[in-house]
Design a protein around this motif. Structure first.
Motif, PDB file in Angstrom:
ATOM      1  N   PHE A 296      68.215  40.606  41.315  1.00  0.00           N
ATOM      2  CA  PHE A 296      67.850  42.006  41.113  1.00  0.00           C
ATOM      3  C   PHE A 296      67.038  42.091  39.822  1.00  0.00           C
ATOM      4  CE2 PHE A 296      71.744  41.689  43.460  1.00  0.00           C
ATOM      5  CZ  PHE A 296      71.619  42.617  44.477  1.00  0.00           C
ATOM      6  N   THR A 297      66.174  43.084  39.746  1.00  0.00           N
ATOM      7  CA  THR A 297      65.344  43.214  38.556  1.00  0.00           C
ATOM      8  C   THR A 297      64.947  44.666  38.345  1.00  0.00           C
ATOM      9  OG1 THR A 297      63.420  42.262  37.416  1.00  0.00           O
ATOM     10  CG2 THR A 297      63.120  42.882  39.732  1.00  0.00           C
ATOM     11  N   ASP A 298      64.315  44.921  37.198  1.00  0.00           N
ATOM     12  CA  ASP A 298      63.768  46.250  36.941  1.00  0.00           C
ATOM     13  C   ASP A 298      62.404  46.391  37.615  1.00  0.00           C
ATOM     14  OD1 ASP A 298      62.565  44.433  35.162  1.00  0.00           O
ATOM     15  OD2 ASP A 298      63.496  45.328  33.397  1.00  0.00           O
ATOM     16  N   GLU A 299      61.560  45.373  37.488  1.00  0.00           N
ATOM     17  CA  GLU A 299      60.198  45.411  38.019  1.00  0.00           C
ATOM     18  C   GLU A 299      59.867  44.045  38.605  1.00  0.00           C
ATOM     19  OE1 GLU A 299      57.177  46.739  39.323  1.00  0.00           O
ATOM     20  OE2 GLU A 299      57.305  48.081  37.592  1.00  0.00           O
ATOM     21  N   VAL A 300      59.691  43.970  39.913  1.00  0.00           N
ATOM     22  CA  VAL A 300      59.486  42.681  40.578  1.00  0.00           C
ATOM     23  C   VAL A 300      58.240  41.971  40.047  1.00  0.00           C
ATOM     24  CG1 VAL A 300      59.050  41.532  42.779  1.00  0.00           C
ATOM     25  CG2 VAL A 300      60.718  43.392  42.661  1.00  0.00           C
ATOM     26  N   ALA A 301      57.161  42.706  39.834  1.00  0.00           N
ATOM     27  CA  ALA A 301      55.922  42.092  39.357  1.00  0.00           C
ATOM     28  C   ALA A 301      56.123  41.398  38.017  1.00  0.00           C
ATOM     29  CB  ALA A 301      54.818  43.143  39.252  1.00  0.00           C
ATOM     30  N   GLN A 302      56.924  42.001  37.141  1.00  0.00           N
ATOM     31  CA  GLN A 302      57.196  41.381  35.850  1.00  0.00           C
ATOM     32  C   GLN A 302      58.196  40.238  35.987  1.00  0.00           C
ATOM     33  OE1 GLN A 302      56.417  45.193  32.859  1.00  0.00           O
ATOM     34  NE2 GLN A 302      58.329  44.081  32.751  1.00  0.00           N
ATOM     35  N   SER A 303      59.158  40.379  36.879  1.00  0.00           N
ATOM     36  CA  SER A 303      60.165  39.340  37.071  1.00  0.00           C
ATOM     37  C   SER A 303      59.522  38.017  37.453  1.00  0.00           C
ATOM     38  CB  SER A 303      61.163  39.772  38.146  1.00  0.00           C
ATOM     39  OG  SER A 303      62.111  38.761  38.413  1.00  0.00           O
ATOM     40  N   VAL A 304      58.532  38.060  38.350  1.00  0.00           N
ATOM     41  CA  VAL A 304      57.923  36.822  38.843  1.00  0.00           C
ATOM     42  C   VAL A 304      56.882  36.262  37.880  1.00  0.00           C
ATOM     43  CG1 VAL A 304      58.302  37.540  41.230  1.00  0.00           C
ATOM     44  CG2 VAL A 304      56.087  37.987  40.159  1.00  0.00           C
ATOM     45  N   SER A 305      56.405  37.071  36.937  1.00  0.00           N
ATOM     46  CA  SER A 305      55.338  36.610  36.051  1.00  0.00           C
ATOM     47  C   SER A 305      55.809  36.349  34.627  1.00  0.00           C
ATOM     48  CB  SER A 305      54.186  37.626  36.033  1.00  0.00           C
ATOM     49  OG  SER A 305      54.644  38.892  35.583  1.00  0.00           O
ATOM     50  N   ILE A 306      56.672  37.214  34.075  1.00  0.00           N
ATOM     51  CA  ILE A 306      57.109  37.042  32.691  1.00  0.00           C
ATOM     52  C   ILE A 306      58.626  37.059  32.550  1.00  0.00           C
ATOM     53  CG2 ILE A 306      54.976  38.023  31.742  1.00  0.00           C
ATOM     54  CD1 ILE A 306      56.557  40.618  31.180  1.00  0.00           C
ATOM     55  N   GLY A 307      59.354  37.281  33.641  1.00  0.00           N
ATOM     56  CA  GLY A 307      60.811  37.381  33.581  1.00  0.00           C
ATOM     57  C   GLY A 307      61.516  36.063  33.841  1.00  0.00           C
ATOM     58  N   GLU A 308      62.835  36.120  33.940  1.00  0.00           N
ATOM     59  CA  GLU A 308      63.643  34.917  34.145  1.00  0.00           C
ATOM     60  C   GLU A 308      63.335  34.241  35.468  1.00  0.00           C
ATOM     61  OE1 GLU A 308      65.698  32.003  32.823  1.00  0.00           O
ATOM     62  OE2 GLU A 308      65.673  33.828  31.597  1.00  0.00           O
ATOM     63  N   CYS A 309      62.896  34.991  36.461  1.00  0.00           N
ATOM     64  CA  CYS A 309      62.620  34.402  37.775  1.00  0.00           C
ATOM     65  C   CYS A 309      61.327  33.601  37.830  1.00  0.00           C
ATOM     66  CB  CYS A 309      62.581  35.501  38.840  1.00  0.00           C
ATOM     67  SG  CYS A 309      64.209  36.227  39.201  1.00  0.00           S
ATOM     68  N   GLN A 310      60.504  33.690  36.788  1.00  0.00           N
ATOM     69  CA  GLN A 310      59.201  33.013  36.816  1.00  0.00           C
ATOM     70  C   GLN A 310      59.327  31.512  37.079  1.00  0.00           C
ATOM     71  OE1 GLN A 310      57.293  32.300  32.732  1.00  0.00           O
ATOM     72  NE2 GLN A 310      58.818  33.852  32.178  1.00  0.00           N
ATOM     73  N   HIS A 311      60.365  30.873  36.536  1.00  0.00           N
ATOM     74  CA  HIS A 311      60.496  29.422  36.639  1.00  0.00           C
ATOM     75  C   HIS A 311      60.961  29.000  38.035  1.00  0.00           C
ATOM     76  CE1 HIS A 311      59.828  29.305  32.335  1.00  0.00           C
ATOM     77  NE2 HIS A 311      60.725  30.276  32.222  1.00  0.00           N
ATOM     78  N   ALA A 312      61.896  29.749  38.617  1.00  0.00           N
ATOM     79  CA  ALA A 312      62.347  29.451  39.979  1.00  0.00           C
ATOM     80  C   ALA A 312      61.228  29.707  40.982  1.00  0.00           C
ATOM     81  CB  ALA A 312      63.575  30.295  40.325  1.00  0.00           C
ATOM     82  N   ILE A 313      60.406  30.727  40.719  1.00  0.00           N
ATOM     83  CA  ILE A 313      59.247  31.000  41.573  1.00  0.00           C
ATOM     84  C   ILE A 313      58.254  29.837  41.492  1.00  0.00           C
ATOM     85  CG2 ILE A 313      57.217  32.472  41.860  1.00  0.00           C
ATOM     86  CD1 ILE A 313      59.600  33.942  42.802  1.00  0.00           C
ATOM     87  N   ALA A 314      57.952  29.391  40.260  1.00  0.00           N
ATOM     88  CA  ALA A 314      56.981  28.312  40.063  1.00  0.00           C
ATOM     89  C   ALA A 314      57.448  27.009  40.699  1.00  0.00           C
ATOM     90  CB  ALA A 314      56.726  28.107  38.573  1.00  0.00           C
ATOM     91  N   ALA A 315      58.771  26.799  40.720  1.00  0.00           N
ATOM     92  CA  ALA A 315      59.324  25.578  41.297  1.00  0.00           C
ATOM     93  C   ALA A 315      59.488  25.666  42.809  1.00  0.00           C
ATOM     94  CB  ALA A 315      60.673  25.268  40.654  1.00  0.00           C
TER      95      ALA A 315
END
Length: 321
Positions: free
Chosen positions: A240-259
């Motif tokens: 869950f997040t506040d803003e999905v666009a930020q989560s995937v680019s600058i948030g904690e989820c960025q690394h799991a997305i990149a991997a």
């Protein structure tokens, strides 16, 4: 135009006000009636500072504006807060500047409120042990806000420099909670709710540390490259997040997305839980993770509350502009 100085904020807005303002923002964002504009955040090449803007418009609350500020790591030595921010509010009908508001305490309050809302929405109702990773300036705000959301009995905490945990322990005892400094392994084994609030660029909390049923609020990752928890832990959790666009680019989820461990469509907006369009936690064994990237709309909502209170109490400075 009104000016509300930083020195007056503490008397105008508290944790409960911030919780309600942020909760409303999450719901409005998920409903599509509020949206954030793209974030600007840059190293300025002076004083090792990061500087930027967060802005947006909430049609429901009619909050339009921006927060300008950033992080100056040398400020502590100067007797100043490292994070420096100012909020500018504009009249949504005319575009005129409505208010300038000191944003340092507001930022701390809204960040803590976001974590608290996530705990209210996603943590198990029988959560009793609160874990905190980090002991910087923001940690005490997190502890105070989150502790009000469940009937916690004790706090376990870890920090890279253990001596800095003493002040956090004092806050816990003030709240009537037992406090213990522990290892990361012990923290994960005991905590029902974990708040990470660091400025780390390498994972601190490992997947193996965290037991089933835990709710995690990752509140420190707001810049490309930052990371507080292992990508494998993100992949194991319901996200869950506040803003999905930020989560995937600058948030904690960025690394799991990149991997390639997580797809962006696996990340839900916390506001959807508030609006009851998402079920939220679905079992006591489920790990839930809130990626709190920080959005401008939160700052605007809490600042608007401060301005209204300042006007009502005669604290606002009115100037021709």
């Amino acid at each position: 135009m009104y000016i509300v100085p930083e020195k007056d904020i503490a008397a105008l807005v508290g944790a409960e006000d911030s919780f309600e303002a942020v909760r409303q923002v999450f719901g409005a964002m998920a409903a599509g009636s509020a949206y954030n504009f793209p974030v600007i955040r840059e190293a300025i090449g002076h004083a090792d500072a990061l500087y930027g803007f967060k802005s947006g418009f909430d049609r429901q609350g009619l909050n339009l504006g921006l927060k300008s500020g950033g992080y100056w790591p040398g400020n502590t030595a100067k007797g100043l807060t490292n994070h420096q921010s100012t909020v500018f509010l504009f009249d949504a009908e005319t575009g005129k500047c409505r208010a300038i508001v000191g944003g340092n305490l507001l930022t701390a309050l809204r960040t803590a409120a976001a974590a608290a809302v996530s705990v209210a929405c996603l943590a198990r109702v029988n959560a009793r042990v609160l874990g905190i990773v980090g002991a910087g300036h923001q940690a005490a705000f997190q502890l105070r806000a989150v502790a009000a959301q469940r009937r916690f009995e004790r706090v376990v905490a870890w920090n890279r420099s253990p001596e800095k945990l003493a002040s956090l322990g004092a806050v816990a005892r003030e709240l009537g909670l037992d406090f213990e400094a522990v290892s990361l392994q012990e923290l994960g084994a005991q905590a029902d709710v974990i708040i990470t609030i660091t400025s780390s660029y390498a994972a601190i909390l490992a997947d193996a540390h965290v037991k089933p049923g835990t709710h995690i609020a990752c509140m420190g990752t707001d810049t490309k490259g930052k990371q507080e928890v292992e990508a494998a832990l993100v992949a194991r959790a319901s996200l869950f997040t506040d803003e999905v666009a930020q989560s995937v680019s600058i948030g904690e989820c960025q690394h799991a997305i990149a991997a390639g461990l997580v797809a962006p469509d696996a990340i839900a907006m916390l506001g959807a839980v508030i609006n009851r369009t998402h079920p939220g936690r679905q079992s006591d064994d489920e790990i839930t993770l809130f990626d709190g990237t920080g959005v401008g709309l939160q700052d605007l909502a809490v600042a608007a509350t401060a301005v209204q209170r300042a006007i009502e109490q005669g604290r606002a400075i009115e100037v021709a502009f």
